[in-house]
Design a protein around this motif. Sequence first.
Motif, mmCIF file in Angstrom:
data_model
loop_
_atom_site.group_PDB
_atom_site.id
_atom_site.type_symbol
_atom_site.label_atom_id
_atom_site.label_comp_id
_atom_site.label_asym_id
_atom_site.label_seq_id
_atom_site.Cartn_x
_atom_site.Cartn_y
_atom_site.Cartn_z
ATOM 1 N N VAL A 344 4.154 20.528 12.275
ATOM 2 C CA VAL A 344 4.509 19.109 12.420
ATOM 3 C C VAL A 344 3.307 18.244 12.012
ATOM 4 O O VAL A 344 3.438 17.258 11.276
ATOM 5 N N THR A 345 2.125 18.662 12.481
ATOM 6 C CA THR A 345 0.893 17.926 12.147
ATOM 7 C C THR A 345 0.705 17.858 10.640
ATOM 8 O O THR A 345 0.408 16.798 10.082
ATOM 9 N N GLN A 346 0.868 18.993 9.989
ATOM 10 C CA GLN A 346 0.657 19.058 8.541
ATOM 11 C C GLN A 346 1.611 18.122 7.799
ATOM 12 O O GLN A 346 1.210 17.395 6.888
ATOM 13 N N ASN A 347 2.877 18.118 8.233
ATOM 14 C CA ASN A 347 3.866 17.222 7.604
ATOM 15 C C ASN A 347 3.520 15.754 7.827
ATOM 16 O O ASN A 347 3.649 14.927 6.921
ATOM 17 N N LEU A 348 3.068 15.435 9.063
ATOM 18 C CA LEU A 348 2.696 14.050 9.369
ATOM 19 C C LEU A 348 1.468 13.634 8.558
ATOM 20 O O LEU A 348 1.383 12.513 8.059
ATOM 21 N N ARG A 349 0.519 14.553 8.432
ATOM 22 C CA ARG A 349 -0.699 14.278 7.653
ATOM 23 C C ARG A 349 -0.339 13.983 6.184
ATOM 24 O O ARG A 349 -0.815 13.017 5.593
ATOM 25 N N ASN A 350 0.531 14.823 5.619
ATOM 26 C CA ASN A 350 0.944 14.611 4.227
ATOM 27 C C ASN A 350 1.636 13.261 4.051
ATOM 28 O O ASN A 350 1.386 12.531 3.093
ATOM 29 N N ALA A 351 2.499 12.939 5.015
ATOM 30 C CA ALA A 351 3.249 11.673 4.929
ATOM 31 C C ALA A 351 2.309 10.471 5.056
ATOM 32 O O ALA A 351 2.425 9.496 4.297
ATOM 33 N N CYS A 352 1.362 10.537 6.000
ATOM 34 C CA CYS A 352 0.416 9.427 6.209
ATOM 35 C C CYS A 352 -0.508 9.262 5.000
ATOM 36 O O CYS A 352 -0.816 8.136 4.596
ATOM 37 N N THR A 353 -0.939 10.392 4.421
ATOM 38 C CA THR A 353 -1.818 10.334 3.244
ATOM 39 C C THR A 353 -1.101 9.644 2.091
ATOM 40 O O THR A 353 -1.644 8.735 1.450
ATOM 41 N N LYS A 354 0.130 10.070 1.835
ATOM 42 C CA LYS A 354 0.917 9.454 0.746
ATOM 43 C C LYS A 354 1.118 7.957 1.000
ATOM 44 O O LYS A 354 1.042 7.140 0.087
ATOM 45 N N ARG A 355 1.382 7.633 2.252
ATOM 46 C CA ARG A 355 1.622 6.232 2.624
ATOM 47 C C ARG A 355 0.385 5.380 2.314
ATOM 48 O O ARG A 355 0.490 4.288 1.754
ATOM 49 N N VAL A 356 -0.795 5.873 2.669
ATOM 50 C CA VAL A 356 -2.031 5.107 2.433
ATOM 51 C C VAL A 356 -2.268 4.939 0.929
ATOM 52 O O VAL A 356 -2.614 3.850 0.452
ATOM 53 N N LEU A 357 -2.068 6.017 0.164
ATOM 54 C CA LEU A 357 -2.277 5.931 -1.287
ATOM 55 C C LEU A 357 -1.287 4.944 -1.926
ATOM 56 O O LEU A 357 -1.630 4.211 -2.857
ATOM 57 N N GLN A 358 -0.071 4.890 -1.384
ATOM 58 C CA GLN A 358 0.916 3.908 -1.878
ATOM 59 C C GLN A 358 0.481 2.475 -1.533
ATOM 60 O O GLN A 358 0.630 1.555 -2.344
ATOM 61 N N MET A 359 -0.067 2.312 -0.319
ATOM 62 C CA MET A 359 -0.553 0.983 0.086
ATOM 63 C C MET A 359 -1.647 0.511 -0.862
ATOM 64 O O MET A 359 -1.681 -0.646 -1.290
ATOM 65 N N LEU A 360 -2.563 1.438 -1.194
ATOM 66 C CA LEU A 360 -3.682 1.083 -2.075
ATOM 67 C C LEU A 360 -3.186 0.784 -3.492
ATOM 68 O O LEU A 360 -3.670 -0.144 -4.150
ATOM 69 N N ASP A 361 -2.217 1.560 -3.939
ATOM 70 C CA ASP A 361 -1.649 1.336 -5.271
ATOM 71 C C ASP A 361 -0.989 -0.046 -5.333
ATOM 72 O O ASP A 361 -1.160 -0.791 -6.308
ATOM 73 N N LYS A 362 -0.287 -0.387 -4.274
ATOM 74 C CA LYS A 362 0.393 -1.700 -4.211
ATOM 75 C C LYS A 362 -0.651 -2.828 -4.198
ATOM 76 O O LYS A 362 -0.511 -3.832 -4.887
ATOM 77 N N LEU A 363 -1.707 -2.621 -3.404
ATOM 78 C CA LEU A 363 -2.769 -3.624 -3.315
ATOM 79 C C LEU A 363 -3.416 -3.826 -4.691
ATOM 80 O O LEU A 363 -3.663 -4.957 -5.122
ATOM 81 N N ALA A 364 -3.668 -2.714 -5.391
ATOM 82 C CA ALA A 364 -4.301 -2.777 -6.722
ATOM 83 C C ALA A 364 -3.425 -3.544 -7.715
ATOM 84 O O ALA A 364 -3.930 -4.272 -8.565
ATOM 85 N N LYS A 365 -2.105 -3.386 -7.593
ATOM 86 C CA LYS A 365 -1.188 -4.066 -8.534
ATOM 87 C C LYS A 365 -0.952 -5.524 -8.145
ATOM 88 O O LYS A 365 -0.857 -6.388 -9.011
ATOM 89 N N ASP A 366 -0.854 -5.777 -6.828
ATOM 90 C CA ASP A 366 -0.472 -7.121 -6.370
ATOM 91 C C ASP A 366 -1.641 -8.093 -6.265
ATOM 92 O O ASP A 366 -1.465 -9.295 -6.398
ATOM 93 N N ASP A 367 -2.823 -7.564 -5.944
ATOM 94 C CA ASP A 367 -3.950 -8.465 -5.678
ATOM 95 C C ASP A 367 -5.251 -7.804 -6.134
ATOM 96 O O ASP A 367 -5.932 -7.133 -5.369
ATOM 97 N N LYS A 368 -5.583 -8.018 -7.415
ATOM 98 C CA LYS A 368 -6.766 -7.370 -8.004
ATOM 99 C C LYS A 368 -8.051 -7.715 -7.250
ATOM 100 O O LYS A 368 -8.930 -6.890 -7.062
ATOM 101 N N GLU A 369 -8.141 -8.976 -6.815
ATOM 102 C CA GLU A 369 -9.356 -9.424 -6.119
ATOM 103 C C GLU A 369 -9.544 -8.678 -4.797
ATOM 104 O O GLU A 369 -10.630 -8.200 -4.476
ATOM 105 N N GLN A 370 -8.449 -8.551 -4.040
ATOM 106 C CA GLN A 370 -8.540 -7.837 -2.764
ATOM 107 C C GLN A 370 -8.822 -6.359 -2.993
ATOM 108 O O GLN A 370 -9.551 -5.741 -2.227
ATOM 109 N N TYR A 371 -8.224 -5.811 -4.048
ATOM 110 C CA TYR A 371 -8.485 -4.398 -4.333
ATOM 111 C C TYR A 371 -9.951 -4.178 -4.693
ATOM 112 O O TYR A 371 -10.553 -3.185 -4.296
ATOM 113 N N GLN A 372 -10.537 -5.141 -5.418
ATOM 114 C CA GLN A 372 -11.968 -5.019 -5.743
ATOM 115 C C GLN A 372 -12.812 -5.052 -4.468
ATOM 116 O O GLN A 372 -13.810 -4.350 -4.363
ATOM 117 N N GLN A 373 -12.376 -5.877 -3.511
ATOM 118 C CA GLN A 373 -13.088 -5.916 -2.216
ATOM 119 C C GLN A 373 -12.995 -4.544 -1.547
ATOM 120 O O GLN A 373 -13.987 -4.015 -1.044
#
Length: 624
Positions: A344-373
């Motif tokens: 269960v831990t491993q599945n949750l870890r994989n899901a949380c990791t993907k979620r964070v990488l998606q958040m960062l990808d969205k930030l990079a596309k939506d707000d270049k200035e914030q992503y640079q920060q």
Amino acid sequence: MSKQGTETRGFQSEVKQILHLMIHSLYSNKEIFLRELISNASDAADKLRFKALENANLYAGDAELGVRISTNKEAGTLTIADNGIGMTRDEVIENLGTIAKSGTKAFLESIGSDQAKDSQLIGQFGVGFYSAFIVADKVTVKTRAATANADQAVMWESAGEGEYTISDAEKETRGTEITLHLKEDEKEFLDDWRLRSIISKYSDHISLPVEVQTTDEESKEVKWEKVNKAQALWTRSKSEVSDDEYKEFYKHISHDFADPLSWSHNRVEGKQEYTSLLYIPSKAPWDMWNRDNKHGLKLYVQRVFIMDDAEQFMPNYLRFVKGLIDSNDLPLNVSREILQDNKVTQNLRNACTKRVLQMLDKLAKDDKEQYQQFWSEFGLVLKEGTGEDYANREAIMKLLRFTTTQSDSDAQTVSLEDYLSRMQESQEKIYYITADSYGAAKNSPHLELFRKKGIEVLLLSDRIDEWMMSNLTEFDGKQFQSISKSDESIEKLADQNSDEQKQVEKELEPFIERVKKVLGDKVKEVKLTHRLTDTPAIVTTAADEMSTQMAKLFAAAGQKAPEIKYTFEINPDHQLVKRVADTQDDVAFGDWVELLLDQALLAEKGSLSDPSKFIQTMNKLLAQ
């Protein structure tokens, strides 16, 4: 528990510095002290709930867990009381007299009196309790551990000036009661309306009821009135939660004072049921590089707090992420050891990791200035993921940022996708160079051919870069190529096989043989190169050999690196090389060749094994 009487103790020196920072107007808005004390009370309730899973008697004789706030206008005091886990005498000394974080002292010394830095620090120490001294000239704490009897309570008192007294006390109920003796000019915090507005602003999201004492004017009866919503924020629907509430909840769980850059709140149902609330901070914590840096998510199981810093749910390269996970599938008695090998831990870890990488990808596309920060604060840590997380390497590579030969600044702003979009039609690979500094990379002689051809090169100068590139082979079908290594694609760019060049090479064969004779086994090979314009010679390594930068990493880590045998590449069009080729005197010729090799090694490595010999040879030739 035996009685230990009254004693006066000195604060640990780091605490004195923290108190000094705070009492001298660290916070621009003083009201934060109340948020910090309510937050600590909430943690104490969470810990009691968890301990009570094993020992239900800890709840003995008590109604609902909560925080109660009362004032005494005549005495000028404000009291915050909870019925949580409480503290023993040793815990009081540890929690209220010391800051148990390695590296704190050196760090505090490094900030000196920089007010801008000061204001971001206190929360990062997890020392919100000391914020009480912003508004109080004396603080009294009375506490009784859940496991102790009424006559085994502890009293702690301090004026925040370098020492505190601790004594035995009696307390009818478990928990902690903090009384602030307010400074003359801070009496606004005795006002009922002021307190309610602060609680609503900062503590609405806490699952614990926060109650304020009221007195009925007619009957004089004392009542307690709940001020906050008292529903765990992550259990509420996203549409019900405002941005301000998300921000305040972040500050509550992270003890940070800055707003987060972004967050993601998700409820997942199906094979596994869980809720996650993940935050990207806007500032890196001061101890991010400490080996004992505590990181990970708060873990709840079916709304019951289980542990802080559960690092099993987040890979090390995302250690800056804050937040929580509330699972319906883990057992309530789960331990760190069980989490380690749990599916269960491993599945949750994989899901949380993907979620964070998606958040960062969205930030990079939506707000270049914030992503640079974000990148300037956490880019170095994210780079670790290229070697740690093979499954998500492609997603991580899209998030990387570089400085290149196209810009005049060391700011890392170029993505690999940007680079590919600007590649020349005939260009086969993604070219890069690693060096000790941005200046060394930008001025490397290896770049001469690429400048001449107008080909962009990634300039890598962070210490981790060489290791990172050793984990990356290609991006979007294009291979990475270090320009300090021998490679066919680079030779093609230099038109290394034109008829004219072949003629030059034939004429200079005796010269090359003579150079080989002088250098012997100091180099792997000597050859002519047509990739240089302003430099007489360079050294390169073979594709399958360790690079100079990697050897330096080994040395910095105290490990022995294999000796690198360089290929010595000479520019036949350079005036100095032509002069050396015409030198008949064998001794002078040998000196010139040694000098050219040392120059090339110095440009490549940044240092020489025998610098004084290099200087002597150079002076001797200059004198001639």
